[in-house]
Design a protein around this motif. Structure first.
Motif, short mmCIF file in Angstrom:
data_model
loop_
_atom_site.label_atom_id
_atom_site.label_comp_id
_atom_site.label_asym_id
_atom_site.label_seq_id
_atom_site.Cartn_x
_atom_site.Cartn_y
_atom_site.Cartn_z
N VAL A 1 40.88 32.05 67.67
CA VAL A 1 41.12 32.81 68.90
C VAL A 1 39.91 33.72 69.15
O VAL A 1 39.56 34.56 68.33
CB VAL A 1 42.42 33.64 68.79
N LEU A 2 39.29 33.52 70.30
CA LEU A 2 38.12 34.30 70.70
C LEU A 2 38.51 35.59 71.40
O LEU A 2 37.85 36.62 71.23
CB LEU A 2 37.22 33.46 71.61
N SER A 3 39.55 35.52 72.22
CA SER A 3 40.02 36.72 72.93
C SER A 3 41.49 36.57 73.28
O SER A 3 42.01 35.45 73.41
CB SER A 3 39.19 36.98 74.19
N GLY A 4 42.16 37.70 73.44
CA GLY A 4 43.58 37.68 73.76
C GLY A 4 44.42 37.32 72.55
O GLY A 4 44.00 37.47 71.41
N GLU A 5 45.62 36.80 72.84
CA GLU A 5 46.56 36.39 71.80
C GLU A 5 47.14 35.04 72.17
O GLU A 5 47.55 34.81 73.31
CB GLU A 5 47.68 37.42 71.66
N VAL A 6 47.21 34.15 71.18
CA VAL A 6 47.71 32.79 71.39
C VAL A 6 48.87 32.54 70.45
O VAL A 6 48.76 32.77 69.24
CB VAL A 6 46.59 31.75 71.16
N LYS B 1 45.85 36.73 66.97
CA LYS B 1 45.03 37.65 67.76
C LYS B 1 43.57 37.24 67.64
O LYS B 1 43.21 36.45 66.76
CB LYS B 1 45.22 39.08 67.26
N ALA B 2 42.72 37.80 68.50
CA ALA B 2 41.28 37.52 68.44
C ALA B 2 40.79 37.73 67.02
O ALA B 2 41.13 38.72 66.37
CB ALA B 2 40.54 38.43 69.42
N GLY B 3 40.03 36.77 66.53
CA GLY B 3 39.51 36.83 65.17
C GLY B 3 40.35 36.10 64.15
O GLY B 3 39.96 35.96 63.00
N GLU B 4 41.52 35.60 64.55
CA GLU B 4 42.40 34.84 63.65
C GLU B 4 42.41 33.38 64.06
O GLU B 4 42.06 33.03 65.19
CB GLU B 4 43.83 35.40 63.70
N HIS C 1 51.55 19.62 67.79
CA HIS C 1 51.34 21.00 68.23
C HIS C 1 52.36 21.26 69.34
O HIS C 1 52.08 21.02 70.51
CB HIS C 1 49.91 21.15 68.72
N SER C 2 53.54 21.73 68.95
CA SER C 2 54.63 21.88 69.92
C SER C 2 54.52 23.13 70.77
O SER C 2 55.05 23.17 71.88
CB SER C 2 55.98 21.84 69.21
N ILE C 3 53.85 24.18 70.27
CA ILE C 3 53.63 25.39 71.06
C ILE C 3 52.16 25.77 70.98
O ILE C 3 51.60 25.87 69.89
CB ILE C 3 54.48 26.58 70.55
N SER C 4 51.56 25.96 72.12
CA SER C 4 50.20 26.49 72.22
C SER C 4 50.15 27.19 73.57
O SER C 4 50.08 26.54 74.61
CB SER C 4 49.16 25.37 72.14
N ARG C 5 50.22 28.52 73.54
CA ARG C 5 50.29 29.24 74.79
C ARG C 5 49.70 30.63 74.67
O ARG C 5 49.59 31.19 73.58
CB ARG C 5 51.74 29.35 75.27
N ASN C 6 49.35 31.17 75.83
CA ASN C 6 48.91 32.55 75.90
C ASN C 6 50.14 33.41 75.65
O ASN C 6 51.16 33.27 76.33
CB ASN C 6 48.31 32.83 77.28
N ALA C 7 50.05 34.32 74.69
CA ALA C 7 51.19 35.18 74.37
C ALA C 7 51.38 36.31 75.37
O ALA C 7 52.41 36.98 75.35
CB ALA C 7 51.02 35.76 72.96
N SER C 8 50.42 36.50 76.26
CA SER C 8 50.49 37.59 77.24
C SER C 8 50.74 37.05 78.64
O SER C 8 50.19 36.02 79.03
CB SER C 8 49.18 38.39 77.25
N SER C 9 51.55 37.75 79.40
CA SER C 9 51.77 37.38 80.80
C SER C 9 50.83 38.15 81.73
O SER C 9 50.86 37.94 82.94
CB SER C 9 53.23 37.64 81.19
N THR C 10 49.98 39.01 81.16
CA THR C 10 49.09 39.82 82.00
C THR C 10 47.60 39.68 81.67
O THR C 10 46.76 39.99 82.50
CB THR C 10 49.46 41.32 81.90
N GLU C 11 47.27 39.22 80.45
CA GLU C 11 45.87 39.11 80.02
C GLU C 11 45.53 37.66 79.70
O GLU C 11 46.35 36.93 79.15
CB GLU C 11 45.62 39.97 78.77
N PRO C 12 44.30 37.22 80.00
CA PRO C 12 43.90 35.85 79.63
C PRO C 12 43.69 35.74 78.11
O PRO C 12 43.59 36.75 77.41
CB PRO C 12 42.57 35.66 80.37
N ALA C 13 43.64 34.52 77.62
CA ALA C 13 43.36 34.26 76.20
C ALA C 13 42.39 33.08 76.13
O ALA C 13 42.36 32.22 77.02
CB ALA C 13 44.64 33.94 75.44
N ARG C 14 41.61 33.06 75.05
CA ARG C 14 40.62 31.99 74.89
C ARG C 14 40.51 31.64 73.42
O ARG C 14 40.51 32.51 72.55
CB ARG C 14 39.27 32.47 75.42
N LEU C 15 40.42 30.34 73.14
CA LEU C 15 40.23 29.89 71.76
C LEU C 15 39.17 28.81 71.70
O LEU C 15 38.87 28.16 72.69
CB LEU C 15 41.54 29.42 71.13
N LEU C 16 38.61 28.67 70.50
CA LEU C 16 37.65 27.62 70.22
C LEU C 16 38.33 26.64 69.27
O LEU C 16 38.83 27.05 68.22
CB LEU C 16 36.39 28.20 69.56
#
Length: 141
Positions: free
Chosen positions: A76-81, A94-97, A107-122
């Motif tokens: 996770v690069l930013s936000g929470e997934v 969280k970012a860094g994990e 992979h049954s769940i992969s989603r942004n955990a926030s309804s207000t902030e974007p999230a990004r992963l590598l």
């Protein structure tokens, strides 16, 4: 063959992979951007592929699996997934994990955990070099 002669073929292959990934994901929920693809010189037949996944607030991927040969590490690069792989528990990263997915994982769940902030992963894949499609949708029960 010289490396510069391989670049057009590598970019063409990466374009095919990314197009196939777009078909397996809901384009309204995430954006998948290719970042890297290269054969692993000391592991014949294997390649390293990296993609960046951007989630809008509240967005989610469809349940999916990956190419049979793919071992994946997601960071996770930013936000929470929120992620759930196979029978493991759903967890918010969280970012860094990050987490890994073994070959054949669902992979049954992969989603942004926030309804207000974007999230990004590598997502970094180690996969067979011949794999042209890396992501496949899974039908929900």
């Amino acid at each position: 063959m010289k490396m510069k002669n391989l670049l057009p073929a590598a970019f063409a292959a990466l374009s095919c992979i990314m197009a196939s990934q777009a078909l397996a994901h809901d384009p309204r929920s995430e954006t998948v951007t290719p970042r890297f693809r290269e054969a692993i010189p000391n592991v014949p037949g294997k390649s390293l592929v990296a993609v960046e996944v951007d989630y809008e607030p509240g967005a989610a991927s469809q349940p999916h699996t990956h190419a049979n040969s793919a071992f994946i590490y997601a960071y996770v690069l930013s936000g929470e997934v929120e992620s759930k792989v196979n029978d493991g528990p759903a967890r918010i990263y969280k970012a860094g994990e990050g987490w890994s997915e073994p070959p054949g994982a669902i992979h049954s769940i992969s989603r942004n955990a926030s309804s207000t902030e974007p999230a990004r992963l590598l997502a970094v894949f180690v996969t067979d070099t011949t794999e042209t499609k890396l992501t496949f949708p899974v039908k929900q029960k």
